[in-house]
Design an enzyme around this catalytic site. Structure first.
Site, PDB file in Angstrom:
ATOM      1  N   LYS A 110       0.797  -1.196  -0.186  1.00 45.59           N
ATOM      2  CA  LYS A 110       0.155   0.092  -0.286  1.00 45.59           C
ATOM      3  C   LYS A 110       0.807   1.259  -0.070  1.00 45.59           C
ATOM      4  O   LYS A 110       0.264   2.322  -0.432  1.00 45.59           O
ATOM      5  CB  LYS A 110      -0.941   0.066   0.944  1.00 45.59           C
ATOM      6  N   LYS A 191     -10.413 -12.026  -6.964  1.00 46.17           N
ATOM      7  CA  LYS A 191     -11.410 -12.101  -5.732  1.00 46.17           C
ATOM      8  C   LYS A 191     -12.543 -11.104  -5.599  1.00 46.17           C
ATOM      9  O   LYS A 191     -12.143  -9.978  -5.973  1.00 46.17           O
ATOM     10  CB  LYS A 191     -10.588 -12.093  -4.626  1.00 46.17           C
ATOM     11  N   LYS A 194     -14.780  -5.912  -1.683  1.00 50.28           N
ATOM     12  CA  LYS A 194     -15.902  -4.706  -1.163  1.00 50.28           C
ATOM     13  C   LYS A 194     -15.217  -3.307  -1.398  1.00 50.28           C
ATOM     14  O   LYS A 194     -15.832  -2.524  -1.642  1.00 50.28           O
ATOM     15  CB  LYS A 194     -16.057  -4.926   0.278  1.00 50.28           C
TER      16      LYS A 194
END
Length: 345
Positions: A110, A191, A194
């Site tokens: 990240k 995958k 969300k």
């Protein structure tokens, strides 16, 4: 001794069918065999750029859906409502080393290429460790991508116990055997997420017609044979995995001659699986006072259950074992001094 399980769900986006089948329903089933504690990890959502109003909205939605999915037999609460999480996180930061934090995979991924990296992105594994250790959890259900964090939690607990005395229970990372890995319907090699979102993502609060349509538009594979072969037929394998998870039947029990019939059965199974969750969510949302009472009670119970651990951790590391109310603290200001703005706040 009753086995205690802890798991937290980050309020970083709308919950998906993948979250439900892969993590939430297994968490619900764990209630039959363990003392379960489930938290909405809204503090973890602060490690990256976020919208405050949206975070509040998603935190409440996450908590409501956790209850609607059937976690109401567990201790459910919002992480930020229990200050012990951040206090213990700091004590663990004082136990951790910079090098081991910097080596964490999610920090490297990240932070790569970003000019502005929040310090909390580096240190949040200590907060994750605090989440687990606060409740003396024996087991932490995680995916492979989170195993490193549980290993770090064990390392920090061992180091703290060695330096300051036995304080923490050593947790174990476990992988629920019934968890389903649900892939994106439009991109079956990725995958269902969300946070990423796509036309192939089914959300728990999707309108039934929208969920049905997304399944019927799911990407399939060349050739009409319906077999579970994730390497060579990822699209149809994903549909079979979803059908199996929704119905409780093994993948091998299904037999189809074409994709159309398979998609129709999957669509119906998904809609039926989501129906009671949507209905319960609507009931809880229609009574905000009762929802607030449930979550407030959960936070109070969490604070009470973790007070002993926090007292032990403070005492072990060299701090007072109890926190005095502010009114009981000795004042260093003259008796006639006016209150400062900080005191008023």
């Amino acid at each position: 001794m009753t086995k205690r399980v802890f798991s937290a769900f980050t309020a970083s986006g709308h919950l998906t069918l993948g979250n439900l089948l892969g993590a939430m329903l297994p968490a619900v089933r764990l209630q039959d065999e363990a003392d379960c504690v489930y938290a909405v990890a809204n503090l973890h959502a602060l490690t990256v750029k976020h919208d405050p109003a949206l975070l509040r909205e998603r935190t409440l939605e996450m908590a409501t859906l956790m209850l609607a999915c059937g976690m109401d037999r567990s201790l459910v609460y919002i992480q930020s409502e229990v200050p012990a999480h951040t206090e213990l996180s700091y004590l663990l930061e004082c136990t951790a080393h910079y090098g081991e934090m910097r080596r964490m995979i999610q920090f490297r991924e990240k932070s790569a290429g970003n000019e502005e990296v929040r310090l909390s992105l580096l240190t949040y594994p200590a907060l994750m460790a605090a989440d687990i250790l606060l409740h003396r959890a024996h087991q932490v259900p995680v995916g492979e991508d989170q195993r490193q964090h549980v290993e770090l939690t064990r390392d920090l607990a061992l180091r703290f116990n060695h330096r300051y005395g036995e304080t923490f229970t050593l947790p174990e990372a476990v992988h629920p055997p019934v968890a389903a890995r649900v892939m994106d319907l439009a991109e079956p090699t990725a995958k269902m997420s969300k946070s990423r979102g796509s036309a192939g993502t089914i959300y728990l609060l999707d309108d039934p017609a929208d969920a049905h349509r997304k399944v019927m538009r799911a990407v399939t594979d060349s050739g009409g044979e319906v077999v579970h072969d994730p390497a060579n037929k990822p699209g149809v394998s994903n549909l079979l995995t979803i059908l199996s998870a929704c119905t409780g039947r093994p993948v091998e029990s299904f037999s189809y001659e074409g994709y159309g019939a398979l998609k129709r059965d999957v669509a119906e199974a998904v809609v039926e699986t989501l129906r009671p969750i949507r209905e319960r969510h609507a009931e809880l949302s229609a009574d905000p006072a009762e929802l607030s009472r449930i979550l407030t009670d959960g936070a109070a119970r969490a604070a009470e259950r973790t007070a002993g651990l926090m007292a032990a951790a403070r005492q072990a590391i060299g701090l007072p074992s109890t926190v005095l109310p502010s009114a009981a603290l000795p004042s260093t200001a003259p008796a006639t001094a006016a209150p400062s703005s900080a005191a008023i706040l």
